[in-house]
Design a protein around this motif. Structure first.
Motif, PDB file in Angstrom:
ATOM      1  N   GLY A   1       0.789  -1.228   0.000  1.00  0.00           N
ATOM      2  CA  GLY A   1       0.000   0.000   0.000  1.00  0.00           C
ATOM      3  C   GLY A   1       0.815   1.268   0.000  1.00  0.00           C
ATOM      4  O   GLY A   1       1.660   1.488  -0.870  1.00  0.00           O
ATOM      5  N   ARG A   2       0.552   2.112   0.965  1.00  0.00           N
ATOM      6  CA  ARG A   2       1.241   3.409   1.021  1.00  0.00           C
ATOM      7  C   ARG A   2       2.356   3.424   2.056  1.00  0.00           C
ATOM      8  O   ARG A   2       2.726   4.477   2.579  1.00  0.00           O
ATOM      9  CB  ARG A   2       0.225   4.524   1.320  1.00  0.00           C
ATOM     10  N   GLU A   3       2.919   2.263   2.353  1.00  0.00           N
ATOM     11  CA  GLU A   3       4.032   2.206   3.284  1.00  0.00           C
ATOM     12  C   GLU A   3       5.304   2.772   2.675  1.00  0.00           C
ATOM     13  O   GLU A   3       5.521   2.699   1.467  1.00  0.00           O
ATOM     14  CB  GLU A   3       4.355   0.740   3.620  1.00  0.00           C
ATOM     15  N   SER A   4       6.195   3.246   3.531  1.00  0.00           N
ATOM     16  CA  SER A   4       7.596   3.395   3.137  1.00  0.00           C
ATOM     17  C   SER A   4       8.288   2.078   3.482  1.00  0.00           C
ATOM     18  O   SER A   4       7.766   1.268   4.261  1.00  0.00           O
ATOM     19  CB  SER A   4       8.261   4.535   3.891  1.00  0.00           C
TER      20      SER A   4
ATOM     21  N   MET B   1      -7.221   5.315  -2.493  1.00  0.00           N
ATOM     22  CA  MET B   1      -6.236   5.878  -3.414  1.00  0.00           C
ATOM     23  C   MET B   1      -5.405   4.767  -4.044  1.00  0.00           C
ATOM     24  O   MET B   1      -5.414   4.519  -5.208  1.00  0.00           O
ATOM     25  CB  MET B   1      -5.286   6.823  -2.639  1.00  0.00           C
ATOM     26  N   SER B   2      -4.690   4.061  -3.217  1.00  0.00           N
ATOM     27  CA  SER B   2      -3.860   2.987  -3.744  1.00  0.00           C
ATOM     28  C   SER B   2      -4.723   1.753  -3.924  1.00  0.00           C
ATOM     29  O   SER B   2      -5.730   1.595  -3.252  1.00  0.00           O
ATOM     30  CB  SER B   2      -2.717   2.705  -2.793  1.00  0.00           C
ATOM     31  N   PRO B   3      -4.311   0.892  -4.815  1.00  0.00           N
ATOM     32  CA  PRO B   3      -5.155  -0.237  -5.225  1.00  0.00           C
ATOM     33  C   PRO B   3      -5.765  -1.004  -4.033  1.00  0.00           C
ATOM     34  O   PRO B   3      -6.942  -0.861  -3.755  1.00  0.00           O
ATOM     35  CB  PRO B   3      -4.191  -1.125  -6.020  1.00  0.00           C
ATOM     36  N   GLN B   4      -4.944  -1.764  -3.366  1.00  0.00           N
ATOM     37  CA  GLN B   4      -5.481  -2.514  -2.222  1.00  0.00           C
ATOM     38  C   GLN B   4      -4.493  -2.363  -1.092  1.00  0.00           C
ATOM     39  O   GLN B   4      -3.291  -2.425  -1.294  1.00  0.00           O
ATOM     40  CB  GLN B   4      -5.565  -4.005  -2.551  1.00  0.00           C
ATOM     41  N   ARG B   5      -4.982  -2.226   0.071  1.00  0.00           N
ATOM     42  CA  ARG B   5      -4.088  -1.866   1.167  1.00  0.00           C
ATOM     43  C   ARG B   5      -3.057  -2.952   1.450  1.00  0.00           C
ATOM     44  O   ARG B   5      -1.947  -2.674   1.857  1.00  0.00           O
ATOM     45  CB  ARG B   5      -4.917  -1.594   2.426  1.00  0.00           C
ATOM     46  N   ARG B   6      -3.407  -4.192   1.219  1.00  0.00           N
ATOM     47  CA  ARG B   6      -2.481  -5.252   1.583  1.00  0.00           C
ATOM     48  C   ARG B   6      -1.790  -5.857   0.363  1.00  0.00           C
ATOM     49  O   ARG B   6      -1.112  -6.864   0.470  1.00  0.00           O
ATOM     50  CB  ARG B   6      -3.224  -6.349   2.361  1.00  0.00           C
ATOM     51  N   ALA B   7      -1.990  -5.222  -0.800  1.00  0.00           N
ATOM     52  CA  ALA B   7      -1.404  -5.804  -2.014  1.00  0.00           C
ATOM     53  C   ALA B   7       0.082  -5.493  -2.097  1.00  0.00           C
ATOM     54  O   ALA B   7       0.558  -4.494  -1.584  1.00  0.00           O
ATOM     55  CB  ALA B   7      -2.110  -5.241  -3.243  1.00  0.00           C
ATOM     56  N   ARG B   8       0.799  -6.373  -2.769  1.00  0.00           N
ATOM     57  CA  ARG B   8       2.178  -6.096  -3.132  1.00  0.00           C
ATOM     58  C   ARG B   8       2.205  -4.910  -4.062  1.00  0.00           C
ATOM     59  O   ARG B   8       1.589  -4.933  -5.132  1.00  0.00           O
ATOM     60  CB  ARG B   8       2.780  -7.271  -3.894  1.00  0.00           C
TER      61      ARG B   8
ATOM     62  N   SER C   1      11.856   6.043   0.151  1.00  0.00           N
ATOM     63  CA  SER C   1      10.661   5.348  -0.326  1.00  0.00           C
ATOM     64  C   SER C   1       9.363   5.906   0.249  1.00  0.00           C
ATOM     65  O   SER C   1       8.350   5.231   0.241  1.00  0.00           O
ATOM     66  CB  SER C   1      10.766   3.863   0.043  1.00  0.00           C
ATOM     67  N   HIS C   2       9.407   7.118   0.765  1.00  0.00           N
ATOM     68  CA  HIS C   2       8.159   7.696   1.280  1.00  0.00           C
ATOM     69  C   HIS C   2       7.129   7.725   0.160  1.00  0.00           C
ATOM     70  O   HIS C   2       7.439   8.107  -0.965  1.00  0.00           O
ATOM     71  CB  HIS C   2       8.418   9.110   1.801  1.00  0.00           C
ATOM     72  N   PRO C   3       5.894   7.325   0.448  1.00  0.00           N
ATOM     73  CA  PRO C   3       4.906   7.203  -0.639  1.00  0.00           C
ATOM     74  C   PRO C   3       4.615   8.518  -1.358  1.00  0.00           C
ATOM     75  O   PRO C   3       4.202   8.490  -2.524  1.00  0.00           O
ATOM     76  CB  PRO C   3       3.661   6.658   0.077  1.00  0.00           C
ATOM     77  N   ASP C   4       4.834   9.639  -0.715  1.00  0.00           N
ATOM     78  CA  ASP C   4       4.534  10.917  -1.366  1.00  0.00           C
ATOM     79  C   ASP C   4       5.769  11.615  -1.922  1.00  0.00           C
ATOM     80  O   ASP C   4       5.704  12.779  -2.296  1.00  0.00           O
ATOM     81  CB  ASP C   4       3.838  11.853  -0.367  1.00  0.00           C
ATOM     82  N   ARG C   5       6.881  10.899  -1.965  1.00  0.00           N
ATOM     83  CA  ARG C   5       8.107  11.588  -2.413  1.00  0.00           C
ATOM     84  C   ARG C   5       8.077  11.926  -3.902  1.00  0.00           C
ATOM     85  O   ARG C   5       8.793  12.806  -4.366  1.00  0.00           O
ATOM     86  CB  ARG C   5       9.352  10.750  -2.096  1.00  0.00           C
ATOM     87  N   ASP C   6       7.268  11.197  -4.642  1.00  0.00           N
ATOM     88  CA  ASP C   6       7.148  11.425  -6.082  1.00  0.00           C
ATOM     89  C   ASP C   6       5.673  11.228  -6.407  1.00  0.00           C
ATOM     90  O   ASP C   6       5.089  10.224  -6.036  1.00  0.00           O
ATOM     91  CB  ASP C   6       8.028  10.407  -6.832  1.00  0.00           C
TER      92      ASP C   6
END
Lengths: 236, 236
Positions: A52-55, B1-8, B84-89
Motif C-alpha cells: 500500500g502506502r508504506e515506506s 487511493m492505492s489499489p489494495q491496502r495489503r497488495a504487493r 521510499s516515502h509514498p509521497d516523495r514522487d
DNA sequence: AGAATAGTGTCTGTAAGACAGTATTTG
DNA sequence: CAAATACTGTCTTACAGACACTATTCT
C-alpha cells in the motif's frame, strides 16, 4: 528475455531483516524457513513485501514487530543496503530488496511470530556457514560487518540490552559481537566516562555472589567519541 | 487511493547521484535542471530509472558515466540509502529511489552530460540552502554526512584527487569537505605513515615558488586506522 | 574466611596536536 | 637573499592497555 532493454522496469520490493540478539553470550540471528517457492524449505532472513502506502522503513518495522512480537518502537532498525541483482530472485516481475539491520535485547518469547513459518534463533557463526535463500548470505555478511563497525563508533550496543543494564552486560555485548575478550576494568572506565553513552539510574542489581553492579540506562549520544577499542579498527 | 491496502506494490526505481568534487578549494555537487514534470525547471540530483536487466549499482554507474563523461570504473560509487516515502514522487506507479554517493576528481570538462538537461557544479553550502526537487534535500544532506564520516575512517579522500597527487592536495580535500584548517606538518606525517593510504611514486611536482612536492598514488587500504583527526569525531 | 563479581589506581607506551626548525625551490 | 612551499624534529598531553589493588556482596 526482459520486455524492452531500455524500458523502465517495474519491480516489486521487499524489506528483509537481519535481526540480531545475544542469547547465552553468543550473537544470534533470526532465520525463518521458507514456506513457499522460490527456495521453499530453505532457511532465509525474515522479510516481506512493500504494501500500500508504506515506506520501506515502515515495512521493515512492521515485519520486525511481527517476527519478534515486540513493538518496533523500541528496537534499533537501520538500512544496510539495496540488493538488486537481476537474478537474485527468479520471480517476475523482478524483486529487489532493501536489507535492514535490527538489534534486539534478549526477548521474552524465544521466537514467536504470527506467521506460520518456523522461526528460530541461530548462532551467527553457524548461520554464516549455512546456505541461505536468495542472496541472503551476502546480506547477512554485510549486516554483520555493519553491526561490528557500528559498535565501534556508535552507541548501538545498548540496543542489545534491556532498558536497564549493567556495565558487565554491555561488555558481554561487545565480546559476543566482536568475538573477543575485553579488559573489564578498562571497559568500565571507558563506558562510564564516555559522554552520553550510559546514565546511572542509581539502583543496583545483586549479582551471583559478588558486589552488586550499578544499573545504567542508554544515554542521549548516538556517536561514540572517541571510538571503542582502537586496536580492533582494521577489519574486513 | 492505492489499489489494495495489503497488495504487493509494484513500483519503479531510480538511482539518484550525489556527485561530489572539489573545485577551487570548495566542495561542489552536480545538480541538473529538471526538464520534465514533476518538478520541471527545478534543480535536482542527476539520476535515472532502472532499466532492463541492470542492477541498481549498474544504473548508478551508467548515469554517472553519462553525467560526468568519465568511465565510471575509476570513480568511487557507494550506496547512501533508499528513499521510499509514498509521497516523495507524485507519479503512479510509485517511484522509490536508491541514492548513491559518487566522488570524482576535478574533471576535465566542467559539466558535460549527454543529456540536454543543464548540469552545473554548485558549491555544497549553496546547494544546501536551495530547495531541490523530490526529497533530494534529504538525500544531499545524508550523502554529505556520509562523505564527511567516510573521510575519517576510510581512504576515499584519494578519490577526489587525480591519479597522482601531492600531500597538500590531499589535505585540501579534507579541508574542503570538513570546512576546517588542518595542521600541514601533522597531516603529512599521518598520511605517509598510515599503512596503505598513499604510495610514493618517486616523482616530484614543482610548486609555485617552493620546494617541489613528492607525488603519491592511492594505496591498497580502504579503511584508515587509526582514523584521521580524533578531534573531529563528534559530528552530526 | 573465601569465592565471586564490581569497580579504582597506577604505570607504561604510543600517538595526537602544537609549533619550531630545516630543506628545496623561484624570483 | 627573500619568499614560498614541503617536510622533519621535538615537546606536551591524553589516552589505550596491562594489571595490581580495593570494595561489596554471598555461602
Amino acid at each position: 528475455m526482459s520486455p524492452q532493454r531500455r524500458a523502465r522496469q517495474t519491480v516489486t520490493v521487499t524489506a528483509d531483516l537481519v535481526i540480531l540478539t545475544i542469547r547465552d553470550h553468543r550473537l544470534h540471528v533470526l532465520l525463518v524457513e521458507r514456506a513457499n517457492e522460490p527456495f521453499a524449505g530453505m532457511p532465509a532472513l525474515p522479510g516481506g513485501f512493500l504494501r500500500g502506502r508504506e515506506s520501506l522503513d515502515e515495512t521493515a518495522a512492521r515485519e520486525l514487530a511481527e517476527e519478534t512480537g515486540v513493538d518496533s518502537a523500541g528496537l534499533h532498525l537501520q538500512q544496510v543496503g539495496v540488493y538488486s541483482h537481476p537474478d537474485r530472485d527468479p520471480r517476475d516481475p523482478r524483486v529487489i530488496t532493501c536489507a535492514y539491520l535490527a538489534i534486539a535485547p534478549d526477548l521474552p518469547r524465544p521466537t514467536a511470530g504470527s506467521d506460520a513459518r518456523a522461526a528460530r534463533w541461530v548462532p551467527v557463526d553457524e548461520a554464516e556457514g549455512t546456505r541461505l535463500a536468495f542472496d541472503h548470505d551476502d546480506i547477512l555478511r554485510d549486516a554483520l560487518e555493519l553491526a561490528r563497525d557500528e559498535l565501534q563508533f556508535t552507541t548501538v550496543a545498548t540496543a542489545f540490552c534491556a532498558e536497564e543494564f549493567t556495565v558487565a552486560e554491555l561488555r558481554a555485548v561487545y565480546e559476543a559481537v566482536w568475538g573477543v575478550e575485553l579488559d573489564a576494568p578498562n571497559f568500565h572506565r571507558k563506558v562510564v566516562s564516555a559522554d552520553g553513552f550510559v546514565v546511572a539510574t542509581g539502583d543496583k542489581r545483586p549479582t551471583m555472589g559478588g558486589r552488586p553492579a550499578a544499573l545504567y540506562r542508554a544515554g542521549d549520544a548516538t556517536r561514540l567519541s572517541p571510538p571503542m577499542m582502537r586496536s580492533r579498527q582494521s577489519g574486513a
